[in-house]
Scaffold this active site. Sequence first.
Site, PDB file in Angstrom:
ATOM      1  N   CYS A 113       0.814  -1.226   0.000  1.00 25.04           N
ATOM      2  CA  CYS A 113       0.000   0.000   0.000  1.00 25.04           C
ATOM      3  C   CYS A 113       0.844   1.271   0.000  1.00 25.04           C
ATOM      4  CB  CYS A 113      -0.961   0.002   1.190  1.00 25.04           C
ATOM      5  SG  CYS A 113      -2.193  -1.306   1.096  1.00 25.04           S
ATOM      6  N   HIS A 245      -3.125   7.459   1.956  1.00 22.98           N
ATOM      7  CA  HIS A 245      -3.529   6.147   1.456  1.00 22.98           C
ATOM      8  C   HIS A 245      -4.931   5.846   1.978  1.00 22.98           C
ATOM      9  CE1 HIS A 245      -3.860   2.005   0.604  1.00 22.98           C
ATOM     10  NE2 HIS A 245      -3.686   1.609   1.849  1.00 22.98           N
ATOM     11  N   ASN A 275      -9.942   0.088  -0.597  1.00 24.74           N
ATOM     12  CA  ASN A 275      -8.475   0.162  -0.564  1.00 24.74           C
ATOM     13  C   ASN A 275      -7.931  -0.444  -1.867  1.00 24.74           C
ATOM     14  OD1 ASN A 275      -5.743  -0.123  -0.101  1.00 24.74           O
ATOM     15  ND2 ASN A 275      -5.968  -0.917   1.983  1.00 24.74           N
TER      16      ASN A 275
END
Length: 318
Positions: A113, A245, A275
Amino acid sequence: MIRSVVLGTGAYLPARIMTNADFEGLVDTNQQWIVERTGIERRHIAADGELTSDLAVKAGQEAIAEADIAPDSIDLVILATTTPDDTMPSTATKVQHRLGITKGAAFDINAACSGFVYAMSVANSFILSGQAKRVLVIGAETYSRILDWTDRTTCILFGDGAAAIVLEAQEGDRGVLFSGIHSDGQYTGLLATNGGISSTMTAGKMFMAGKEIFRHAVSKMPAAVEEGMAAIGLPLSAIDWLVPHQANMRILRGVAQKLHIGEEKVIATVAHHANTSAASIPLALHVASRDGRIKAGHLIACPALGAGLTWGCTIVRW
Ligand code: UT7
């Protein structure tokens, strides 16, 4: 002074949308839990046969068109992904070819990520050292392929997508002002796949110690922003947009609170994209620049945290 200036952005989301209600028949969950605990309402899922490279090419084409440059003037392609098409070659080389880029180099970066922040750091280093003039940075993921669709604690959290940014070496005050990356391998077991090429000869499925990752995210992401702002000598109040993020709305709020940044200055796309790992920050940047919130001259801080653990922050004067 030479800086890495953003010339254009692009994004691509697969056509299929999966809502929270769609999970109710799959795992023991419900719409209310997902919205209250994550802020996620829906996510895009790649079609059968639609690969990470397909998503990346579409995002790259849009970014190149917005930058209004010839594809072949790009001398470096960096693709941040944890879900490459194949073990080899790198997905970046396939994308480079399909975009009509014939010179320079192309490679993948795997920082989960944090992939976009890592890719920006490498791109910026290439530009500052004079090794590249125009760099295409892409975050592209098909996490749906490594999810355990029987695990309610992870499968509801992720989506597929891609986004891209064209950077160019230019003199001036705009561009990447700071790019800091970190990792600490003592935490590999908190977020990982249960297999891989060398260990099981499969891609493996993802698992996560959600609560612990949450705690790391709300401490390390604000610290990465503070580190960057201190390095460029500006107060936190100088940040126009915080674009973290996009993992969980509660994490976004927690990061903003620690930095004393009001929610009106946070770009949040997690409700609609979930996500998307390395694609999440560039997707949010693309959405907010297209809808007019992010404007030339704005100061933007992009912190991320992901498996590894990896974390870091890119600060850009748009
Ligand atoms: O950036 C890198 C990636 N990181 C992330 O994506 C996420 C980091 N972590 C998180 O976002 C959160 O920790 C989660 C969303 C994963 C979990 O939220 P939480 O508030 O920490 O919930 P919890 O793990 O404490 O679980 C609370 C309860 C548990 O039930 P019991 O033990 O209290 O009976 C879970 O089993 O909620 C249960 N639960 C669910 N219930 C309905 C967990 N997942 C679900 C679900 N639907 N999908």
